[in-house]
Design an enzyme around this catalytic site. Sequence first.
Site, PDB file in Angstrom:
ATOM      1  N   GLY A  16      -9.576   1.935  12.585  1.00 38.85           N
ATOM      2  CA  GLY A  16      -7.948   2.112  12.920  1.00 38.85           C
ATOM      3  C   GLY A  16      -7.753   3.748  12.920  1.00 38.85           C
ATOM      4  O   GLY A  16      -8.721   5.163  12.143  1.00 38.85           O
ATOM      5  N   ASP A 240      -3.397  -4.026  21.687  1.00 34.97           N
ATOM      6  CA  ASP A 240      -3.910  -2.877  21.766  1.00 34.97           C
ATOM      7  C   ASP A 240      -3.919  -3.182  23.500  1.00 34.97           C
ATOM      8  O   ASP A 240      -3.767  -1.937  23.787  1.00 34.97           O
ATOM      9  CB  ASP A 240      -5.101  -2.640  20.974  1.00 34.97           C
ATOM     10  CG  ASP A 240      -6.380  -3.979  21.151  1.00 34.97           C
ATOM     11  OD1 ASP A 240      -6.515  -4.436  22.036  1.00 34.97           O
ATOM     12  OD2 ASP A 240      -7.598  -3.383  20.424  1.00 34.97           O
ATOM     13  N   ASN A 299     -12.465 -11.526  30.470  1.00 32.70           N
ATOM     14  CA  ASN A 299     -13.082 -10.219  29.598  1.00 32.70           C
ATOM     15  C   ASN A 299     -14.643 -10.059  30.210  1.00 32.70           C
ATOM     16  O   ASN A 299     -15.036 -11.287  30.708  1.00 32.70           O
ATOM     17  CB  ASN A 299     -12.892 -11.127  28.517  1.00 32.70           C
ATOM     18  CG  ASN A 299     -11.713 -11.338  27.645  1.00 32.70           C
ATOM     19  OD1 ASN A 299     -11.446 -10.396  27.013  1.00 32.70           O
ATOM     20  ND2 ASN A 299     -10.416 -12.166  27.998  1.00 32.70           N
TER      21      ASN A 299
END
Length: 475
Positions: A16, A240, A299
């Site tokens: 992060g 995200d 994906n």
Amino acid sequence: METKHFIAVDLGATSGRVILATVGAESLETETLHRFPNRLLCLDGKYCWNIYGLYEEIVEGLRLAGRRSVRIESIGIDTWGVDMAFVAEDGTLAGLPRSYRDPYTDGIPEAFFGKMPRREVYDRTGIQFMNFNSLYQLCAARKEGCAALKHASKILFMPDALSYLLTGEAVCEYTVLSTSQFMNPHTKRPDAELLAAAGIDASLFPRVVMPGERIGVLTDAAARDTGLGKLPVIAVAGHDTGSAVAAVPAENERFAYLSSGTWSLMGIEAAEPVIDDRTYTLNFTNEGGVDGTVRLLKNITGMWLLEQCRAAWTKEGKEYSYPEIMRMTEAAAPSGATIDPDAAEFAAPTDMPAAIRAYCREHGLNEPADDGAMMRLIFDSLAAKYAEVLRKLQGLAPFEIECLHVIGGGAQNDLLNRMTATACGIPVVAGPSEATALGNVMVQARTAGMAGSLAEMRQRIRRSIATKRYNPEKQ
């Protein structure tokens, strides 16, 4: 236009960052104030996220921002999708959020289809089927007799849970909700009937907010601890990939995007969900984007294959740097035939090079003669897979796709971008590599009055960052 400062918290499944962004009339700059790991906890055989550790790291990043002599406008948080936290009646988090990497959902989708047919689930949500979708996580938690779920007063997705810890305000952000496989893509709300089939009351999910809405302000304790005062926390595209796609520096809507990293997501941006026989058969997904847009995407396994090969080679004492990998790949002869990067054999092998060689033997392909040939096979296969998915998108898109925007870490992979442009037969525009953080920041900047439409946000990014164009080469 006055220069303003914003904080973007960008959390991935392994690390992060807390980022300070400075936005001016013709400029957009970012500085990473704090970087930290995100490690899974295995507790009694269950894989969980240490959300309190993440909160502490975020607060440390905010403290560093508080020591700067600049006025911060707001904070925005984005994370990965599908995972959830349960909130108890007294307002505290009940236990730790379970990770999508936990195999507790194995077999759960098939059991759920006994209550609601697979096709009906897709028609209600437009989301591709993956074992770890939030719908099946909730079913698995109920099957286990999870006390935290049984006594929950609220269910929050990861970015919303972290915003809740910072502000005390509970919301359900649209883009991350859209990853769950229980959101109605037309109403943009949880589907009560679908959740009821899973044994879950839809009222457990708080009010839905769209990117750009204000969630609340820092609690008194957080305001004091960070030195930032009662700073607003803004709902950005909490997923995200939603933030990353908002940062595509496109000149018009006739583009496809490839969010490229360990995993890749290729899609287009649509005004409405595309849910029909074609998307069901191809297992395409409709996820939420900024301004209520829909990300019609697929994906794809990305650099996972190379990263796992690199880990295996390191154990053998062969440390290949990325520049070495690029040189070895380009020096190797074209593979001729390719493997399917999405094959089940490559999901979690203990030895990726061995798994690739076994796949080649099983499918009558020549095994790579050396490590350079293995690298070339991976790159050739990824480019071929991207071209295959793009062809499917071209059949689904209501417009002609004029270029492919590559964003994320893969935007810096010069060789793969060249190979992708040639395989796909359309130009590739690479950049920005920090798309997720930039999308997070620009949603906040728009809330602060520094941009209008999504197109204007992208125009600002296009003016502020460098991109590189790759044209298809003759083969």
